[in-house]
Design a protein around this motif. Structure first.
Motif, mmCIF file in Angstrom:
data_model
loop_
_atom_site.group_PDB
_atom_site.id
_atom_site.type_symbol
_atom_site.label_atom_id
_atom_site.label_comp_id
_atom_site.label_asym_id
_atom_site.label_seq_id
_atom_site.Cartn_x
_atom_site.Cartn_y
_atom_site.Cartn_z
ATOM 1 N N ASP A 110 0.634 3.461 -8.648
ATOM 2 C CA ASP A 110 0.560 3.813 -10.064
ATOM 3 C C ASP A 110 1.892 4.466 -10.422
ATOM 4 O O ASP A 110 2.176 5.586 -9.994
ATOM 5 C CB ASP A 110 -0.596 4.774 -10.328
ATOM 6 N N GLU A 115 -3.386 -9.898 -4.866
ATOM 7 C CA GLU A 115 -3.568 -8.457 -5.011
ATOM 8 C C GLU A 115 -2.218 -7.794 -5.267
ATOM 9 O O GLU A 115 -1.265 -7.986 -4.520
ATOM 10 C CB GLU A 115 -4.190 -7.862 -3.733
ATOM 11 N N ARG A 116 -2.142 -7.035 -6.331
ATOM 12 C CA ARG A 116 -0.913 -6.339 -6.658
ATOM 13 C C ARG A 116 -0.808 -5.045 -5.856
ATOM 14 O O ARG A 116 -1.749 -4.605 -5.203
ATOM 15 C CB ARG A 116 -0.854 -6.037 -8.154
ATOM 16 N N SER A 117 0.351 -4.410 -5.909
ATOM 17 C CA SER A 117 0.557 -3.115 -5.274
ATOM 18 C C SER A 117 -0.418 -2.094 -5.846
ATOM 19 O O SER A 117 -0.787 -2.157 -7.026
ATOM 20 C CB SER A 117 2.000 -2.663 -5.496
ATOM 21 N N ASN A 118 -0.845 -1.141 -5.027
ATOM 22 C CA ASN A 118 -1.746 -0.095 -5.517
ATOM 23 C C ASN A 118 -0.975 1.138 -6.000
ATOM 24 O O ASN A 118 -1.538 2.221 -6.145
ATOM 25 C CB ASN A 118 -2.762 0.289 -4.438
ATOM 26 N N LYS A 123 0.843 -1.191 0.000
ATOM 27 C CA LYS A 123 0.000 0.000 0.000
ATOM 28 C C LYS A 123 0.882 1.247 0.000
ATOM 29 O O LYS A 123 1.736 1.409 0.867
ATOM 30 C CB LYS A 123 -0.912 0.009 1.233
ATOM 31 N N LYS A 124 0.671 2.087 -0.992
ATOM 32 C CA LYS A 124 1.504 3.276 -1.141
ATOM 33 C C LYS A 124 1.277 4.260 0.005
ATOM 34 O O LYS A 124 0.250 4.209 0.698
ATOM 35 C CB LYS A 124 1.210 3.958 -2.473
ATOM 36 N N THR A 139 -6.110 1.879 -0.681
ATOM 37 C CA THR A 139 -7.001 1.657 -1.817
ATOM 38 C C THR A 139 -6.783 0.254 -2.378
ATOM 39 O O THR A 139 -5.731 -0.353 -2.174
ATOM 40 C CB THR A 139 -6.750 2.704 -2.916
ATOM 41 N N GLN A 140 -7.778 -0.232 -3.094
ATOM 42 C CA GLN A 140 -7.720 -1.580 -3.643
ATOM 43 C C GLN A 140 -6.670 -1.686 -4.738
ATOM 44 O O GLN A 140 -6.586 -0.843 -5.623
ATOM 45 C CB GLN A 140 -9.088 -1.963 -4.207
ATOM 46 N N GLY A 141 -5.844 -2.746 -4.660
ATOM 47 C CA GLY A 141 -4.898 -3.025 -5.724
ATOM 48 C C GLY A 141 -5.527 -3.931 -6.769
ATOM 49 O O GLY A 141 -6.559 -4.566 -6.535
ATOM 50 N N THR A 142 -4.903 -3.995 -7.922
ATOM 51 C CA THR A 142 -5.403 -4.842 -9.010
ATOM 52 C C THR A 142 -5.236 -6.314 -8.647
ATOM 53 O O THR A 142 -4.220 -6.715 -8.076
ATOM 54 C CB THR A 142 -4.639 -4.552 -10.312
ATOM 55 N N GLN A 166 -2.125 4.748 1.946
ATOM 56 C CA GLN A 166 -3.361 4.836 1.171
ATOM 57 C C GLN A 166 -3.881 3.416 0.949
ATOM 58 O O GLN A 166 -3.331 2.659 0.148
ATOM 59 C CB GLN A 166 -3.095 5.526 -0.169
#
Length: 279
Positions: free
Chosen positions: A242, A237-240, A33-34, A69-72, A67
């Protein structure tokens, strides 16, 4: 004073650069999570002083927040690779008995047939009836102490000659094992955790977090309901992070650092000029 104002800007830019660099370096880390640096201005004035005649005194770092948020979700086709679609966390127990929480669902079976994550911590489950799959305890009132390790026996406990053929995990986190004699045993239901304040969790590394006073006690439950999200078997789940956004932010932080350096250089030039006038 301008020296110290610009110096605070340099220090803040360094923290921002370090945060962005950490995000970029973990772009391929599973369930990472970034983080984002939060800044605040510094201002001070005497009680009777008119504030519209006072400049600020620089910037300070209020904190570095994650953050969540959902990762891919990435398909792996490995049954024990589990990804959460939602805000829940897997509950795992380390070798020293420490409970932590993770989004990294890359689980595997160790030599004792326990399901463990990449750090060797064992995933925790709610005990269930082997025949019906119904939990034997109430998940809503359970605590981490009520959870058990997930063990996947090679042979059917009821028929020792029947060997394991496959393992399945459904959206609700119910783990089932199919044996060569055609029988199916339910091994447990993955224990999911949620928190009142995710930002209050303490980072432990390897996409693991521990509960703190700020996060509140974990709220345990089962997947595919409420705030816990669903469990997706055969996915991670990948890293979120970008990478495009991070590179743009990196350029902005670098320019901010350079601008503060120029401000110090300008203040130094002005001070040198004044000193030369006096001499």
């Amino acid at each position: 004073m301008s020296f110290y104002i610009s110096l605070s800007g340099l220090k803040a830019s360094q923290v921002d650069l370090a945060t962005i660099s950490n995000n970029v370096s973990n772009v391929s880390s599973t369930a990472f999570k970034k983080s984002k640096t939060i800044f605040g201005d510094i201002f001070a004035a005497a009680p009777m002083q008119t504030t519209n005649q006072v400049a600020g005194q620089g910037v300070r770092v209020q904190g570095v927040t994650q953050q969540f948020t959902q990762g891919t979700l990435e398909t792996t086709d490995k049954t024990l690779d589990l990804a959460i679609a939602g805000e829940g966390y897997f509950t795992v127990k380390g070798e020293d008995g420490t409970i932590s929480y993770t989004r990294n669902g890359a689980f595997a079976v160790d030599d004792n047939r326990f399901a463990v994550d990449t750090t060797g911590a064992r995933i925790q489950i709610f005990p269930v009836d082997p025949q019906t799959g119904v939990t034997t305890i109430d998940p809503t009132t359970a605590t981490p102490a009520n959870l058990v390790d997930l063990n996947i026996p090679t042979n059917n406990p009821n028929t020792p000659t029947a060997q394991l053929t496959s393992v399945g995990v459904d959206k609700k986190g119910l783990v089932s094992a199919v044996y060569a004699d055609g029988s199916t045993l339910y091994l447990g239901q993955v224990a999911m955790a949620s928190f009142n304040s995710q930002e209050g969790l303490r980072q432990e590394g390897d996409a693991h977090w521990s509960a703190t006073v700020a996060s509140g006690n974990p709220l345990l439950g089962t997947a595919n309901q409420g705030m816990y999200g669903s469990v997706n078997s055969g996915m991670l789940e990948r890293s979120n992070v970008d990478i495009t956004d991070e590179l743009v932010a990196l350029i902005a932080a670098q320019r901010n650092f350079q601008a503060n350096s120029k401000a110090i250089e300008a203040a130094n030039t002005l001070t040198t000029t004044i000193v030369n006038l006096r001499t």
